[in-house]
Design a protein around this motif. Structure first.
Motif, PDB file in Angstrom:
ATOM      1  N   ALA A  13     -22.271  29.715   6.629  1.00 59.67           N
ATOM      2  CA  ALA A  13     -21.464  29.405   7.818  1.00 59.67           C
ATOM      3  C   ALA A  13     -21.501  30.554   8.823  1.00 59.67           C
ATOM      4  O   ALA A  13     -20.865  30.488   9.873  1.00 59.67           O
TER       5      ALA A  13
ATOM      6  N   ALA B 100     -18.427  31.174  -3.160  1.00 56.31           N
ATOM      7  CA  ALA B 100     -17.704  31.442  -1.909  1.00 56.31           C
ATOM      8  C   ALA B 100     -18.592  32.212  -0.942  1.00 56.31           C
ATOM      9  O   ALA B 100     -18.706  31.872   0.238  1.00 56.31           O
ATOM     10  N   MET B 101     -19.248  33.245  -1.445  1.00 54.33           N
ATOM     11  CA  MET B 101     -20.062  34.082  -0.569  1.00 54.33           C
ATOM     12  C   MET B 101     -21.234  33.290  -0.001  1.00 54.33           C
ATOM     13  O   MET B 101     -21.621  33.476   1.148  1.00 54.33           O
TER      14      MET B 101
ATOM     15  N   ALA C 269      -8.871  19.953   5.620  1.00 56.18           N
ATOM     16  CA  ALA C 269      -9.093  20.920   4.549  1.00 56.18           C
ATOM     17  C   ALA C 269     -10.581  20.919   4.229  1.00 56.18           C
ATOM     18  O   ALA C 269     -11.229  19.883   4.229  1.00 56.18           O
ATOM     19  N   GLY C 270     -11.124  22.095   3.981  1.00 56.62           N
ATOM     20  CA  GLY C 270     -12.549  22.219   3.658  1.00 56.62           C
ATOM     21  C   GLY C 270     -12.751  22.222   2.161  1.00 56.62           C
ATOM     22  O   GLY C 270     -12.151  21.420   1.449  1.00 56.62           O
ATOM     23  N   VAL C 271     -13.549  23.135   1.683  1.00 48.47           N
ATOM     24  CA  VAL C 271     -13.809  23.192   0.239  1.00 48.47           C
ATOM     25  C   VAL C 271     -12.849  24.156  -0.451  1.00 48.47           C
ATOM     26  O   VAL C 271     -12.438  25.168   0.123  1.00 48.47           O
ATOM     27  N   LYS C 272     -12.515  23.811  -1.689  1.00 46.45           N
ATOM     28  CA  LYS C 272     -11.703  24.717  -2.500  1.00 46.45           C
ATOM     29  C   LYS C 272     -12.559  25.134  -3.681  1.00 46.45           C
ATOM     30  O   LYS C 272     -13.113  24.292  -4.369  1.00 46.45           O
ATOM     31  N   ILE C 273     -12.701  26.419  -3.870  1.00 47.87           N
ATOM     32  CA  ILE C 273     -13.606  26.900  -4.910  1.00 47.87           C
ATOM     33  C   ILE C 273     -12.809  27.455  -6.088  1.00 47.87           C
ATOM     34  O   ILE C 273     -12.001  28.366  -5.930  1.00 47.87           O
ATOM     35  N   ASN C 274     -13.024  26.859  -7.239  1.00 46.28           N
ATOM     36  CA  ASN C 274     -12.287  27.260  -8.437  1.00 46.28           C
ATOM     37  C   ASN C 274     -13.202  27.075  -9.647  1.00 46.28           C
ATOM     38  O   ASN C 274     -13.046  26.170 -10.440  1.00 46.28           O
TER      39      ASN C 274
ATOM     40  N   MET D 221     -16.868  33.660  -6.888  1.00 46.14           N
ATOM     41  CA  MET D 221     -17.240  34.566  -5.794  1.00 46.14           C
ATOM     42  C   MET D 221     -18.642  34.248  -5.273  1.00 46.14           C
ATOM     43  O   MET D 221     -18.881  34.269  -4.068  1.00 46.14           O
TER      44      MET D 221
ATOM     45  N   ILE E  51     -21.300  30.053   0.675  1.00 41.82           N
ATOM     46  CA  ILE E  51     -20.794  29.187   1.754  1.00 41.82           C
ATOM     47  C   ILE E  51     -20.491  30.008   3.008  1.00 41.82           C
ATOM     48  O   ILE E  51     -20.839  29.627   4.121  1.00 41.82           O
ATOM     49  N   LEU E  52     -19.860  31.159   2.798  1.00 39.49           N
ATOM     50  CA  LEU E  52     -19.477  31.975   3.952  1.00 39.49           C
ATOM     51  C   LEU E  52     -20.712  32.527   4.669  1.00 39.49           C
ATOM     52  O   LEU E  52     -20.737  32.605   5.896  1.00 39.49           O
ATOM     53  N   LYS E  53     -21.736  32.873   3.879  1.00 42.06           N
ATOM     54  CA  LYS E  53     -22.977  33.363   4.498  1.00 42.06           C
ATOM     55  C   LYS E  53     -23.639  32.242   5.286  1.00 42.06           C
ATOM     56  O   LYS E  53     -24.056  32.439   6.422  1.00 42.06           O
TER      57      LYS E  53
ATOM     58  N   VAL F 276     -20.149  33.385   8.707  1.00 39.56           N
ATOM     59  CA  VAL F 276     -18.814  33.937   8.917  1.00 39.56           C
ATOM     60  C   VAL F 276     -18.856  35.463   8.818  1.00 39.56           C
ATOM     61  O   VAL F 276     -18.184  36.176   9.557  1.00 39.56           O
ATOM     62  N   PHE F 277     -19.675  35.957   7.873  1.00 32.67           N
ATOM     63  CA  PHE F 277     -19.759  37.421   7.710  1.00 32.67           C
ATOM     64  C   PHE F 277     -21.031  37.962   8.345  1.00 32.67           C
ATOM     65  O   PHE F 277     -22.033  37.290   8.389  1.00 32.67           O
TER      66      PHE F 277
END
Ligand SMILES: Cc1cc2nc3c(=O)[nH]c(=O)nc-3n(C[C@H](O)[C@H](O)[C@H](O)COP(=O)(O)OP(=O)(O)OC[C@H]3O[C@@H](n4cnc5c(N)ncnc54)[C@H](O)[C@@H]3O)c2cc1C
Lengths: 323, 263
Positions: free
Chosen positions: B260, B253-254, B237-242, B250, B256-258, B262-263
């Protein structure tokens, strides 16, 4: 042609299904270890071209059996069993397609032999037997099986093995005439309800939606996000049963097994039957409002939130990034 | 019409089963249930019976406690039940299961004094998932078989079924007797009521032993043998963002995704 491995090819409208060509690869490995020939058995209609194709993809020889349909249970089971009785192969590989999984168990009874099911790994054991890896308990356990009787039969899952590079081949092509007996079932109609072709297996990006999307209307957000990312839409069983999207999109134990570079799970709880179909993805993003949802256990990034808020915002951000 | 539904008792399919410390499936303590696809088969059989007429018998091969699965079937459509005691049958694979079931069919027909017209099986079990037993039973009995059906009706003294395909369905016809294996239809199996559960408890479950079956010993030697079991590599399991606010969640999340890519 004693000492051979049979690779049974299913055709649809004159084209060999991918898994048929893929299976030649592990068959050749086993054949090399045991000095056997890899023989493609192609069944169906108008097989001249398809037989050539099987040869080009690496079969040492091809046996064709012309039959009246692309598949019919009784005819095919009879034909494959007869060919096996004539040539006595050491092993018989059949694609684990719906038809293949209908065919294999019946042939196994006719030959009184064992069959490994839905194989995801094949290797030659030191015991001289083929070792087959089969997922059990919905894929949470892998069983390594051997078969004590001959031929060693198996249905092989599609997408596991890679086809060889095709090359022009002069392999022998043998035509066998078989007249099926004891035909008891008859396909009287073939109904195509699902016209879209959904290629989940080859997709690099999949955006999948679950029951948490709430309605058919909301489910369109999944499609929107997939479009922005150039991806394909996937689904759990729940939205399919609710009629929000067609069965062709189902991922999991009774749907497609996928392994894209990016998988975004929207409003999906993470039931094993679903996870088993997508856990091989390179990078998993999960959006769920329940912070204890099991899908977060397999996600690289878990976003705790409402899909109706998160997805539109994510679409906006991605559009900005790509502007 | 005489209908038989073959049922296997399996660990609850909503529980994720891994391996225990001795390398066996960790099924201790997991509730045992009737295999999901067998419950779909029973529901389809019950609807067919209700639309026409007939009697539904259920059979399971298993230990004494598999009677629980049969009792649950008796509460939702079946009216007779038999258990084939697994003692002496040893490890089974699909081939030996199909064979043993074919012997059980003959025995139950003798006990019931009537031949079965339609034998329903689930498309596959949720534990072993081979999906072979139904077809192998039909082969042993030398009768017609249609796998993966989602609908059935009687037609011209035989049956007409819908067999699910990738693009839709096939309409397949066959004479009786026949075996069908059932996929998930458009409906869900019904729930028992208090009353139907009480009534089910009163129905005796017939017992069939290995000796009753008259199986030939060399035909119950499994040819598929399990050499070893393992768990597939676990995904970390990776990171959980809450975060406190949606905006912060958001933004994080964005980021981390940037990072990585991913987008
Ligand atoms: C024999 C058998 C075979 C099966 N085969 C398959 C298969 O191939 N594929 C498959 O997918 N399933 C399959 N299933 C079904 C499977 O067991 C689960 O029921 C199914 O996967 C659940 O789908 P889901 O996650 O969409 O729904 P649920 O489990 O209901 O989860 C919905 C999730 O959405 C979240 N949610 C709700 N609202 C929101 C919101 N507004 N925002 C964010 N999150 C929200 C909830 O917290 C919940 O976690 C099979 C079952 C059986 C018995």
């Amino acid at each position: 042609m004693d000492n051979c491995i049979f690779v049974v090819m299913e055709t649809a409208e004159g084209v060999i299904k991918n898994v048929g060509l893929e299976m030649i690869t592990p068959a050749k490995e086993i054949a090399a270890a045991k000095s056997l020939k890899t023989v493609a058995v192609v069944l169906g209609k108008n097989l001249a071209e398809t037989a050539k194709q099987a040869a080009n993809y690496g079969a040492d020889a091809v046996i064709t059996v012309e039959l009246n349909s692309d598949y019919s249970s009784d005819e095919y089971a009879f034909a494959v069993a007869e060919i096996c009785k004539k040539y006595n192969p050491e092993a018989v590989f059949i694609g684990a397609t719906q038809n293949g999984k209908d065919l294999a168990p019946r042939v196994a009874v006719k030959l009184n032999t064992g069959c490994a099911s839905d194989v995801t790994g094949i290797k030659m054991g030191d015991d001289g037997k083929i070792h087959f890896t089969c997922p059990v308990y919905g894929g949470t356990i892998l069983a390594e099986n051997v078969i004590d009787t001959l031929p060693q039969m198996a249905t092989i899952r599609g997408g596991v093995f890679k086809k060889c590079e095709p090359a022009e081949s002069t392999a022998e092509i043998i035509n066998e005439n078989i007249t099926p007996e004891n035909v008891k079932t008859k396909i009287v109609d073939v109904v195509k309800e699902i016209s879209e072709s959904v290629n989940l297996e080859d997709a690099e990006v999949i955006v999948a939606g679950g029951r948490g999307m709430g309605s058919a209307e909301n489910f369109s957000l999944v499609k929107e996000l997939a479009d922005v990312l150039g991806g394909v839409v996937g689904a759990t069983r729940a939205p399919i049963e609710s009629g929000w999207i067609s069965r062709a999109h189902q991922i999991g134990q009774s749907g497609k097994i996928v392994a894209p570079k990016l998988y975004i799970a929207c409003g999906i709880s993470g039931a094993t039957q679903h996870v088993t179909g997508m856990v091989g993805s390179d990078y998993i993003v999960a959006i769920n409002k329940d912070e204890d949802a099991p899908i977060f256990d397999v996600a690289n990034v878990g976003i705790v939130g409402n899909v109706m808020q998160v997805i539109p915002e994510m679409i906006n951000e991605i559009k900005k990034l790509r502007a | 019409m005489e209908i038989l539904v073959c049922v296997k008792q399996v660990p609850d399919d909503s529980v994720k089963i891994g391996l225990n410390s001795s390398g066996k499936p960790a099924v201790d303590g997991v509730t045992m249930v009737a295999n999901a696809f067998d419950t779909y088969a029973l529901e389809m059989a019950t609807r067919l019976k209700e639309a026409n007429e007939g009697t539904i018998t259920v059979v399971a091969i298993g230990p004494e406690k598999a009677k629980d699965a049969l009792k649950s079937c008796l509460a939702v459509g079946a009216s007779k039940a038999y258990i084939v005691n697994e003692d002496g049958l040893g490890d089974m694979d699909s081939l030996t299961t199909g064979y043993t079931l074919s012997k059980a069919v003959a025995k139950i027909e003798e006990l019931n004094g009537a031949k079965f017209d339609i034998i329903f099986c689930g498309k596959e079990t949720t534990d072993c998932t081979t999906g072979m037993v139904g077809a192998q039973l039909a082969e042993r009995l030398g009768i017609g078989c249609v796998t993966g059906i989602v609908d059935i009706e009687l037609k011209d003294g035989g049956i007409s079924v819908k067999q699910e395909t990738e693009e839709g369905y096939n309409v397949v016809e066959t004479s009786l007797p026949a075996v069908v294996t059932v996929n998930k239809p458009a409906y869900d199996p019904r729930y028992p009521t208090m009353k139907s559960k009480m009534a089910a408890r009163k129905i005796p479950i017939g017992e069939i032993s290995k000796a009753d079956l008259g199986v030939e010993d060399d035909k119950i030697v499994p040819s598929v043998k399990v050499i070893s079991l393992s768990e597939p590599p676990k995904k970390q399991a990776g990171v959980k963002i809450n975060e406190k606010t949606f905006e912060d969640t958001m933004a994080k999340a964005m980021e981390i995704l940037k990072d990585a890519k991913v987008f």
